[in-house]
Design a protein around this motif. Sequence first.
Motif, PDB file in Angstrom:
ATOM      1  N   PHE B  84      72.081  76.657   4.204  1.00 59.25           N
ATOM      2  CA  PHE B  84      72.057  78.107   3.451  1.00 59.25           C
ATOM      3  C   PHE B  84      72.527  79.470   4.626  1.00 59.25           C
ATOM      4  O   PHE B  84      74.017  80.369   4.912  1.00 59.25           O
ATOM      5  N   PHE B  85      71.575  79.435   5.392  1.00 59.52           N
ATOM      6  CA  PHE B  85      72.048  80.428   6.695  1.00 59.52           C
ATOM      7  C   PHE B  85      73.258  79.857   7.641  1.00 59.52           C
ATOM      8  O   PHE B  85      73.583  80.809   7.908  1.00 59.52           O
ATOM      9  N   LEU B  86      73.555  78.344   7.781  1.00 63.49           N
ATOM     10  CA  LEU B  86      74.920  77.799   8.983  1.00 63.49           C
ATOM     11  C   LEU B  86      75.763  78.214   8.113  1.00 63.49           C
ATOM     12  O   LEU B  86      77.114  78.455   8.103  1.00 63.49           O
ATOM     13  N   VAL B  87      75.911  78.195   6.678  1.00 65.69           N
ATOM     14  CA  VAL B  87      77.038  78.646   5.467  1.00 65.69           C
ATOM     15  C   VAL B  87      77.720  80.760   6.201  1.00 65.69           C
ATOM     16  O   VAL B  87      78.388  81.253   6.611  1.00 65.69           O
ATOM     17  N   VAL B  88      76.360  80.888   5.680  1.00 63.10           N
ATOM     18  CA  VAL B  88      76.666  82.757   6.495  1.00 63.10           C
ATOM     19  C   VAL B  88      77.144  82.780   7.821  1.00 63.10           C
ATOM     20  O   VAL B  88      77.718  84.265   7.855  1.00 63.10           O
ATOM     21  N   ILE B  89      76.355  81.825   8.913  1.00 65.72           N
ATOM     22  CA  ILE B  89      76.961  82.267   9.925  1.00 65.72           C
ATOM     23  C   ILE B  89      78.340  82.056  10.135  1.00 65.72           C
ATOM     24  O   ILE B  89      79.138  82.892  10.868  1.00 65.72           O
ATOM     25  N   ASN B  90      78.206  81.150   9.855  1.00 68.71           N
ATOM     26  CA  ASN B  90      80.209  80.514  10.202  1.00 68.71           C
ATOM     27  C   ASN B  90      81.056  80.735   9.448  1.00 68.71           C
ATOM     28  O   ASN B  90      81.946  81.112   9.239  1.00 68.71           O
ATOM     29  N   LEU B  91      80.710  81.737   8.160  1.00 70.11           N
ATOM     30  CA  LEU B  91      81.418  82.468   7.310  1.00 70.11           C
ATOM     31  C   LEU B  91      81.542  83.573   7.780  1.00 70.11           C
ATOM     32  O   LEU B  91      83.037  84.237   8.477  1.00 70.11           O
ATOM     33  N   GLY B  92      80.447  84.524   8.465  1.00 73.62           N
ATOM     34  CA  GLY B  92      81.274  85.081   9.301  1.00 73.62           C
ATOM     35  C   GLY B  92      82.180  85.434  10.693  1.00 73.62           C
ATOM     36  O   GLY B  92      82.506  86.053  10.742  1.00 73.62           O
ATOM     37  N   GLY B  93      81.470  84.388  10.766  1.00 73.93           N
ATOM     38  CA  GLY B  93      82.576  83.987  12.494  1.00 73.93           C
ATOM     39  C   GLY B  93      83.449  83.668  11.651  1.00 73.93           C
ATOM     40  O   GLY B  93      84.415  84.108  12.782  1.00 73.93           O
ATOM     41  N   ALA B  94      83.965  82.654  10.911  1.00 72.38           N
ATOM     42  CA  ALA B  94      85.064  82.732  10.893  1.00 72.38           C
ATOM     43  C   ALA B  94      86.008  83.710  10.513  1.00 72.38           C
ATOM     44  O   ALA B  94      87.612  83.780  11.185  1.00 72.38           O
ATOM     45  N   ILE B  95      85.557  84.737  10.054  1.00 73.30           N
ATOM     46  CA  ILE B  95      85.847  85.876   9.446  1.00 73.30           C
ATOM     47  C   ILE B  95      86.280  86.336  10.947  1.00 73.30           C
ATOM     48  O   ILE B  95      87.327  87.423  10.848  1.00 73.30           O
ATOM     49  N   ALA B  96      85.316  87.391  11.636  1.00 73.38           N
ATOM     50  CA  ALA B  96      85.482  87.332  12.106  1.00 73.38           C
ATOM     51  C   ALA B  96      85.987  86.775  13.451  1.00 73.38           C
ATOM     52  O   ALA B  96      87.326  88.064  14.588  1.00 73.38           O
ATOM     53  N   SER B  97      86.348  85.795  13.794  1.00 69.70           N
ATOM     54  CA  SER B  97      87.597  85.312  14.472  1.00 69.70           C
ATOM     55  C   SER B  97      88.678  85.649  14.263  1.00 69.70           C
ATOM     56  O   SER B  97      89.709  85.527  14.803  1.00 69.70           O
ATOM     57  N   LEU B  98      89.035  85.507  12.304  1.00 72.12           N
ATOM     58  CA  LEU B  98      90.441  85.989  12.290  1.00 72.12           C
ATOM     59  C   LEU B  98      90.682  87.449  12.531  1.00 72.12           C
ATOM     60  O   LEU B  98      91.980  87.405  12.565  1.00 72.12           O
ATOM     61  N   TYR B  99      89.743  88.034  12.377  1.00 71.61           N
ATOM     62  CA  TYR B  99      90.200  89.544  12.449  1.00 71.61           C
ATOM     63  C   TYR B  99      90.334  89.539  13.568  1.00 71.61           C
ATOM     64  O   TYR B  99      91.289  90.361  14.329  1.00 71.61           O
ATOM     65  N   ALA B 100      89.492  89.254  14.273  1.00 72.20           N
ATOM     66  CA  ALA B 100      89.810  89.307  16.648  1.00 72.20           C
ATOM     67  C   ALA B 100      90.580  88.933  16.456  1.00 72.20           C
ATOM     68  O   ALA B 100      91.117  89.214  17.271  1.00 72.20           O
ATOM     69  N   LEU B 101      91.663  87.907  16.272  1.00 61.55           N
ATOM     70  CA  LEU B 101      92.954  87.295  16.500  1.00 61.55           C
ATOM     71  C   LEU B 101      94.185  89.112  16.713  1.00 61.55           C
ATOM     72  O   LEU B 101      94.885  88.284  17.324  1.00 61.55           O
TER      73      LEU B 101
END
Lengths: 220, 671
Positions: B84-101
């Motif tokens: 569950f927490f991996l989902v939270v972390i990696n969802l946040g990580g994926a969207i933050a990466s997209l934003y940071a592009l």
Amino acid sequence: MNGLSFDVAHLLAGGLVLISFMMLYQDRLYSLLNIFAMQAVVLALAVAWQAFVQDAPHLYVTALIALVLKAIIIPVALHRTIERLGIHREVETVVGIGLTMLAGIGLVALSLLLMLRVTIGVDALAREDLSFALCVVLLGLLMMVTRRNAVSQIVGFMSLENGLVLAATGAKGMPLVVEISVAFSVLVAFIVIGVFLFRIRERFDTVDVGALHRSRGDSE
Amino acid sequence: MSGAAIEMSAVLALLGVAVLALVLSRREQATAIVYGATLVISVIALGNAAMRLIGDPAGVSDLVLPFGLPWLGAHFHLDALAGFFLVVINLGGAIASLYALGYGRHESAPHRVLPFFPAFLAGMNMVVMAADAFSFLFSWEFMSLVSWALVMSHHREADNARAGYVYLVMASLGTLALLLAFGLLAGPQGAYGFAAIKAGTHDPAISALVLALMLLGAGSKAGLVPLHVWLPLAHPAAPSHVSALMSGVMTKVAVYAFIRVVFDLIGQTSWWMSAVILLLGGITAVLGILQAMLEKDLKRLLAYSTIENIGIIFVGLGLALAFRGSGMGVAAALAFTGALFHVVNHSLFKSLLFMGAGAVLTATGERDMEKLGGLIHRMPQTSLAFLAGCLAISALPPLNGFVSEWLAFQAVLQSPQLPDWGLKILVPAIGGLMALTAALVAATFVKTLGIAFLGRPRSEAAERAKEVDMFSLTALFLLAGLCLIGGILPGLVIDALQPLSQALVGSRLPLQSAEPWLSIAPIAETRSSYDGMLVFVFIAVSAAAAAYLIHRLASRAVRRGPAWGCGFPEYSPVAQYSGASFAQPIRRIFATLVLGASETVTMPPPGDTAPARLTVVVVDPIWTKLYLPVTGAIGWTAERLNRLQFLTIRQYLSLVFGALITLLLVLALWP
């Protein structure tokens, strides 16, 4: 045989402690070095005796190292250092000799009290050996603390090292590697401190550690 | 490959990207390469964790790697909680990466950010995967240090160095507490694996001590009052996508640590422990949001609001612990589900808001709300997404924030059945605090949106703002969409959380997908139920009808005339309602007492034409009453001990000698 081997080991280890006391009240550098050499000889004898008793030939190597290094090379080298530095004057003790001796007696009492209590149930030979070794270590430390001259601090340090070797050989099954490394660490320490001495001499024209503090702006 | 192996490969890949970034960082294309890579890896890790959570929730996949402590190795695992927490972390990580592009292109010092961003993601993944105390602490410290480096990425800016220093001190304190907690849990036989800790039994006194240490260790990372002081300094100092990760995700890693130890490893707990958690959570929520209300820096306001949300999550966890200890299984599952749901929700809308603040920062270069305004005309899409975030965090239906707070309040309403009188009285009081918090959150975000996005621009920078790039907007709308889906289909999330609830509090809520019309009824339909879809359809239809009717009937009768200028003859942007004026009533009522807010009016003497001045001072009483005395005491002691630096060689030797003799004497005289 058992009784005899114990008595001889006891005698030699006790001799080491006695020589430590002799070093405590020496106030001349040359005689201090001579007595240190004497201690090394006794140490070599003690180690050799342990080698004989434990039937552990590698301890003879340790004894040889102690004899060559600590009884001959280091004292000779220090002797020449003193000559070259020209410091034949008296050793300044910070605390009076009588007081130092009293403190030494206290330390011996402490280490005997402690070691004999801690090592209950261990073989009598190792017990005696360990308590005497602790005495030698503590007396060496006491000497380092009470002397002001760098050479006599070195001698104190190496007599402390003698105690360690005594303890190491008293315990059965100590591998040779450890002893060699101990010996080499002493040698390295000696070289470093020796170099250091000359540096001090170049800079301050004295080997009195107090001079270092004055140069740093401290008052002793 | 097992699930754990895939996750650890992702971690390895992230670390590889970090090294690559170190090599590339001065190149032009580095930003796109690094964030593209983290995006892909995060999506893979997210998919893997989600599959595990949905497909095989009860299964545990283990992985032992041959490093770490020689006799222990490094254990990693992937169970439902970690998944569950991996989902939270990696969802946040994926969207933050997209934003940071998009956002990362405006970064002034990319070489200070690029290597640490993937490492930060890897660290957070590792903490959650760790299954022994050593790997856990190592990962935790790695995460702390890397995030510290990110906080310090703009180290020349005023206050950032101080923020980094305070963060470092607090992080060390937290790690120390965790170290002690695991030491106590491992016991004298040194069982450092989580499985071994769980299998052992723990003395109640040890459990209480471990709980206190966890509150200190995990609480300092999460931002529980009174350990929150670093958070509003450090989170805003980092670049915005990192702020989003720190606030939205890293605080959740701390929540994970707390749940893992307190719910999973300790075992049974007594009722007063939950009372402590409840109280701390309630106070954290209120203090956090009050400070947010008074803040004028956009990102710092969001950081304070993170503290408030952590308070709500901890209230939920405290309730779950209280119900579990009293044998009320369903109520415990309800509170626990509410807390975890809020974990997801907060990670979504706080990331959204921080990224929105980052977009504003890119467009205007301003974080001070009193210099913004009117952005809704210049950045309409960003404003829309930010509005969605504000609605979600204010817990308005039909968005996701409402559902989790509703669940938490439903749990509070179960409290009369608690057998213990202390809790029976305490829980409704905490419920009151939460209600106050909810109202203050709404006020705070009305202020945020109203001052920063509505009205007229208060500075030239705000006037010249332009809409941000497509990557950032995609990330913002993705998050806003997830907030909406979470609010409309809460049953899906609740059902996905039930395996965790089963594993950690020992019971579960009824299956929500069986309810008709997408509604949710956590206890029973006769008690309470909520249908997000219905509310959404109703709001959409009624709003559309209202808009149509107004346009149809009233727009024809439009009369153009001068706007009412509040009595000012010359209407300038400076004369607009400001954030401080919006917050004034709340500041006077609450903050005078709690935060020591005071205002002084300096009137010029008669005849002088100088303007009158109103000065408002807000001090954090925790900083002045708790932290300053401690730092003072440390400074005083250090100054006294400074003498030890200037002793002679012989005196040092004497100290060693004295210490040795003392120890030997103690040993000799010990009975």
